[in-house]
Design a protein around this motif. Structure first.
Motif, mmCIF file in Angstrom:
data_model
loop_
_atom_site.group_PDB
_atom_site.id
_atom_site.type_symbol
_atom_site.label_atom_id
_atom_site.label_comp_id
_atom_site.label_asym_id
_atom_site.label_seq_id
_atom_site.Cartn_x
_atom_site.Cartn_y
_atom_site.Cartn_z
ATOM 1 N N SER A 125 -11.706 -4.635 11.192
ATOM 2 C CA SER A 125 -12.656 -4.153 12.187
ATOM 3 C C SER A 125 -13.425 -2.948 11.662
ATOM 4 O O SER A 125 -12.909 -2.126 10.899
ATOM 5 C CB SER A 125 -11.926 -3.762 13.471
ATOM 6 N N ASP A 126 -14.683 -2.829 12.111
ATOM 7 C CA ASP A 126 -15.448 -1.646 11.754
ATOM 8 C C ASP A 126 -14.928 -0.425 12.514
ATOM 9 O O ASP A 126 -15.353 0.690 12.260
ATOM 10 C CB ASP A 126 -16.943 -1.851 12.038
ATOM 11 N N ALA A 127 -14.019 -0.638 13.454
ATOM 12 C CA ALA A 127 -13.381 0.484 14.164
ATOM 13 C C ALA A 127 -12.045 0.795 13.488
ATOM 14 O O ALA A 127 -10.983 0.444 13.990
ATOM 15 C CB ALA A 127 -13.178 0.141 15.636
ATOM 16 N N LYS A 128 -12.107 1.402 12.305
ATOM 17 C CA LYS A 128 -10.937 1.907 11.600
ATOM 18 C C LYS A 128 -10.052 0.838 10.974
ATOM 19 O O LYS A 128 -8.851 1.076 10.753
ATOM 20 C CB LYS A 128 -10.093 2.791 12.507
ATOM 21 N N GLY A 129 -10.551 -0.345 10.670
ATOM 22 C CA GLY A 129 -9.748 -1.366 10.020
ATOM 23 C C GLY A 129 -9.097 -0.840 8.750
ATOM 24 O O GLY A 129 -9.719 -0.144 7.952
ATOM 25 N N LEU A 130 -7.829 -1.184 8.535
ATOM 26 C CA LEU A 130 -7.056 -0.653 7.414
ATOM 27 C C LEU A 130 -7.746 -0.903 6.080
ATOM 28 O O LEU A 130 -7.829 -0.015 5.230
ATOM 29 C CB LEU A 130 -5.662 -1.293 7.406
ATOM 30 N N LEU A 131 -8.243 -2.125 5.874
ATOM 31 C CA LEU A 131 -8.848 -2.468 4.596
ATOM 32 C C LEU A 131 -10.316 -2.077 4.511
ATOM 33 O O LEU A 131 -10.945 -2.253 3.466
ATOM 34 C CB LEU A 131 -8.686 -3.967 4.326
ATOM 35 N N VAL A 132 -10.859 -1.543 5.591
ATOM 36 C CA VAL A 132 -12.201 -0.960 5.531
ATOM 37 C C VAL A 132 -12.092 0.453 4.958
ATOM 38 O O VAL A 132 -12.821 0.835 4.050
ATOM 39 C CB VAL A 132 -12.855 -0.917 6.929
ATOM 40 N N PHE A 133 -11.136 1.200 5.470
ATOM 41 C CA PHE A 133 -10.975 2.583 5.040
ATOM 42 C C PHE A 133 -10.202 2.703 3.733
ATOM 43 O O PHE A 133 -10.464 3.614 2.942
ATOM 44 C CB PHE A 133 -10.256 3.389 6.129
ATOM 45 N N SER A 134 -9.232 1.835 3.510
ATOM 46 C CA SER A 134 -8.410 1.908 2.290
ATOM 47 C C SER A 134 -8.303 0.527 1.659
ATOM 48 O O SER A 134 -7.231 -0.092 1.660
ATOM 49 C CB SER A 134 -7.014 2.453 2.616
ATOM 50 N N PRO A 135 -9.412 0.009 1.102
ATOM 51 C CA PRO A 135 -9.400 -1.358 0.566
ATOM 52 C C PRO A 135 -8.434 -1.545 -0.597
ATOM 53 O O PRO A 135 -8.032 -2.670 -0.891
ATOM 54 C CB PRO A 135 -10.846 -1.581 0.119
ATOM 55 N N ILE A 136 -8.017 -0.459 -1.242
ATOM 56 C CA ILE A 136 -7.087 -0.582 -2.363
ATOM 57 C C ILE A 136 -5.746 -1.156 -1.923
ATOM 58 O O ILE A 136 -4.987 -1.713 -2.723
ATOM 59 C CB ILE A 136 -6.902 0.792 -3.039
ATOM 60 N N LEU A 137 -5.446 -1.060 -0.621
ATOM 61 C CA LEU A 137 -4.182 -1.593 -0.104
ATOM 62 C C LEU A 137 -4.129 -3.116 -0.157
ATOM 63 O O LEU A 137 -3.060 -3.698 0.042
ATOM 64 C CB LEU A 137 -3.963 -1.107 1.331
ATOM 65 N N ILE B 272 -1.417 -8.389 -1.403
ATOM 66 C CA ILE B 272 -1.299 -9.481 -2.371
ATOM 67 C C ILE B 272 0.068 -9.425 -3.044
ATOM 68 O O ILE B 272 0.706 -10.454 -3.295
ATOM 69 C CB ILE B 272 -2.420 -9.385 -3.427
ATOM 70 N N GLY B 273 0.530 -8.210 -3.300
ATOM 71 C CA GLY B 273 1.815 -8.039 -3.972
ATOM 72 C C GLY B 273 2.993 -8.605 -3.214
ATOM 73 O O GLY B 273 4.035 -8.916 -3.818
ATOM 74 N N LEU B 274 2.864 -8.769 -1.908
ATOM 75 C CA LEU B 274 3.949 -9.372 -1.130
ATOM 76 C C LEU B 274 4.288 -10.768 -1.644
ATOM 77 O O LEU B 274 5.433 -11.217 -1.538
ATOM 78 C CB LEU B 274 3.556 -9.454 0.352
ATOM 79 N N PHE B 275 3.285 -11.465 -2.198
ATOM 80 C CA PHE B 275 3.490 -12.826 -2.692
ATOM 81 C C PHE B 275 4.054 -12.847 -4.111
ATOM 82 O O PHE B 275 4.371 -13.918 -4.630
ATOM 83 C CB PHE B 275 2.167 -13.595 -2.654
ATOM 84 N N PHE B 276 4.172 -11.681 -4.739
ATOM 85 C CA PHE B 276 4.660 -11.613 -6.111
ATOM 86 C C PHE B 276 6.009 -10.914 -6.222
ATOM 87 O O PHE B 276 6.560 -10.811 -7.311
ATOM 88 C CB PHE B 276 3.625 -10.888 -6.995
ATOM 89 N N LEU B 277 6.534 -10.437 -5.094
ATOM 90 C CA LEU B 277 7.804 -9.723 -5.122
ATOM 91 C C LEU B 277 8.927 -10.588 -5.682
ATOM 92 O O LEU B 277 9.789 -10.102 -6.414
ATOM 93 C CB LEU B 277 8.174 -9.252 -3.711
ATOM 94 N N GLY B 278 8.922 -11.869 -5.342
ATOM 95 C CA GLY B 278 9.983 -12.764 -5.780
ATOM 96 C C GLY B 278 9.988 -13.045 -7.261
ATOM 97 O O GLY B 278 10.953 -13.603 -7.794
ATOM 98 N N ARG B 279 8.920 -12.647 -7.973
ATOM 99 C CA ARG B 279 8.811 -12.944 -9.404
ATOM 100 C C ARG B 279 9.314 -11.802 -10.278
ATOM 101 O O ARG B 279 9.324 -11.908 -11.493
ATOM 102 C CB ARG B 279 7.351 -13.242 -9.763
#
Length: 426
Positions: A284-296, A301-308
């Motif tokens: 959301s343009d109202a403080k969306g997590l990946l709008v303000f901190s897209p590096i997250l 994505i890393g959640l899908f690689f934890l098992g490796r």
């Protein structure tokens, strides 16, 4: 073998030294920002309510004082409050009311302390799953590319920087107990930290899923782990530590309300349980997590690689904590959590993001080794440029909200250009 081991120790010492320098520099920059860029710390919205327990209880003797927020944040600030009170009594006794400048600064300093403590412990957690270079890199990204420094400084009076530090400690203690030293001391400390997390924000109790789900999906490992979790050897110190934190909260609730347990958020509820605002929370343009901190995005994505990677033994716990934090935030009536910077509840689980991010970069590093030199350099340049851009976007939105160019509660995508212009305006 001796030479290889010595070389490994030298590299480890080098990265440890670089990390220590990084931590010292960022703490100093935060302190300078607090000195020159922050008017006050206590008075920011919820922060004053969190803090109010300290002057009410210890200066006014008002043990019936009641706020909708539990006492955990005040407990974390208590040592700093005590020092500020002592210094005030020594220098200006008439100002010892809990709200003069010395007390205000105690809250600001506490934010930097918990940032340093949490990041130091997080680095040690990451070193258990990856090398020093990658652990340092992830700590760097979490600092420069997220809202973490904002909640260590301007919003230091909020609960989130304390929860960040305690979550890192919780993870470290779980790994110590399960993988190294199943001692009374560690189990007692685990109960103590878990109890403190619960009285900071009651819903933090689900962070214990990281402990319960260790090794989930790995058959014998998980069965053996559960057997140990519910053994008297662990449960006794766990419960003792937890009760030492939770009982004072229950007693204070009893004094203030007449009940040992109460729902303090009267009139507030999880309005969107059936239709959680998931898109809004992230985009959301109202403080969306990946709008303000897209590096997250690299943490997600890393959640899908934890098992490796080695961290695969706690994949289920991290995914469960992330999913519940997301769902409870998206289901809350005020999913944007008020007029502060970004979606602040996610700061609480940044250590889990960091573990997942390290897993992604670990996988990426392995894949790059299989490529030709030209392709490897090209991909490294691409990812490097993207990381720099993401960090700039985060800083730009933060600086934009500070200068008023970007409205922190409505950071429209079209404001990105205006925000980025602020990066080079000092």
């Amino acid at each position: 073998m001796t030479e290889i081991s010595a070389a490994g120790n030298i590299r480890r010492d080098r990265y440890n030294f670089i990390f220590a320098m990084f931590l010292a520099v960022t703490a100093l920059l935060m302190l300078l920002y607090e000195v020159f860029g922050v008017d006050h710390f206590i008075g920011y919205i919820d922060g004053e309510a969190y803090y109010s327990y300290l002057p009410e209880y210890f200066l006014d003797g008002n043990w019936e004082h009641f706020e909708k927020y539990p006492i955990g944040t005040a407990v974390c600030e208590l040592p700093f409050f005590a020092v500020a009170h002592l210094l005030t009594l020594l220098t200006d006794p008439a100002a010892a009311d809990g709200y003069t400048e010395m007390y205000d600064w105690s809250v600001g300093i506490s934010g930097i302390f918990f940032y340093v403590l949490g990041t130091m412990v997080l680095y040690r957690v990451l070193r258990r799953q990856t090398d020093g270079k990658r652990a340092l890199f992830v700590c760097f990204l979490m600092t420069v590319g997220t809202a973490l420094p904002v909640y260590a400084t301007k919003y230091a009076s909020f609960s989130h920087i304390k929860t960040y530090a305690l979550t890192a400690i919780l993870i470290y203690l779980v790994l110590r107990i399960v993988e190294e030293e199943d001692a009374f001391r560690n189990n007692f400390l685990l109960g103590l930290v878990a109890g403190l997390l619960v009285i900071i924000r009651n819903i933090n109790v689900f962070f214990l899923l990281f402990y319960l789900l260790y090794g989930f999906g790995r058959g014998k490992i998980w069965r053996e782990h559960l057997k140990n979790v519910f053994s008297l050897r662990r449960l006794a110190p766990n419960i003792l530590g937890g009760l030492l934190m939770v009982l004072p909260q229950m007693i204070l609730w009893k004094i203030a309300t007449g009940d040992f347990l109460c729902y303090s958020y009267e009139g507030e509820a999880f309005t969107y349980l059936a239709n959680p605002k998931l898109y809004e929370v992230f985009f959301s343009d109202a403080k969306g997590l990946l709008v303000f901190s897209p590096i997250l995005i690299f943490g997600i994505i890393g959640l899908f690689f934890l098992g490796r990677v080695e961290s695969g033994k706690y994949t289920a716990g991290i995914v469960a904590v992330f999913a519940l934090e997301t769902y409870t935030t998206a289901a809350w009536w005020c999913w944007w959590l008020g007029g502060v910077y970004s979606i602040r509840s996610f700061v609480d689980i940044f250590p889990f993001f960091a573990i997942a991010m390290a897993a992604f970069f670990g996988w990426l590093s392995e894949r790059l080794r299989e490529r030709t030199r030209a392709v490897r350099i090209g991909m490294e340049l691409f990812y490097g440029a993207m990381l720099i851009f993401f960090a700039l976007v985060n800083f730009a939105f933060y600086k934009g909200t500070q200068t008023g160019v970007v409205n922190e509660t409505m950071a429209f995508w079209w404001e990105l250009r205006e925000a980025l212009q602020q990066v080079f305006v000092f």
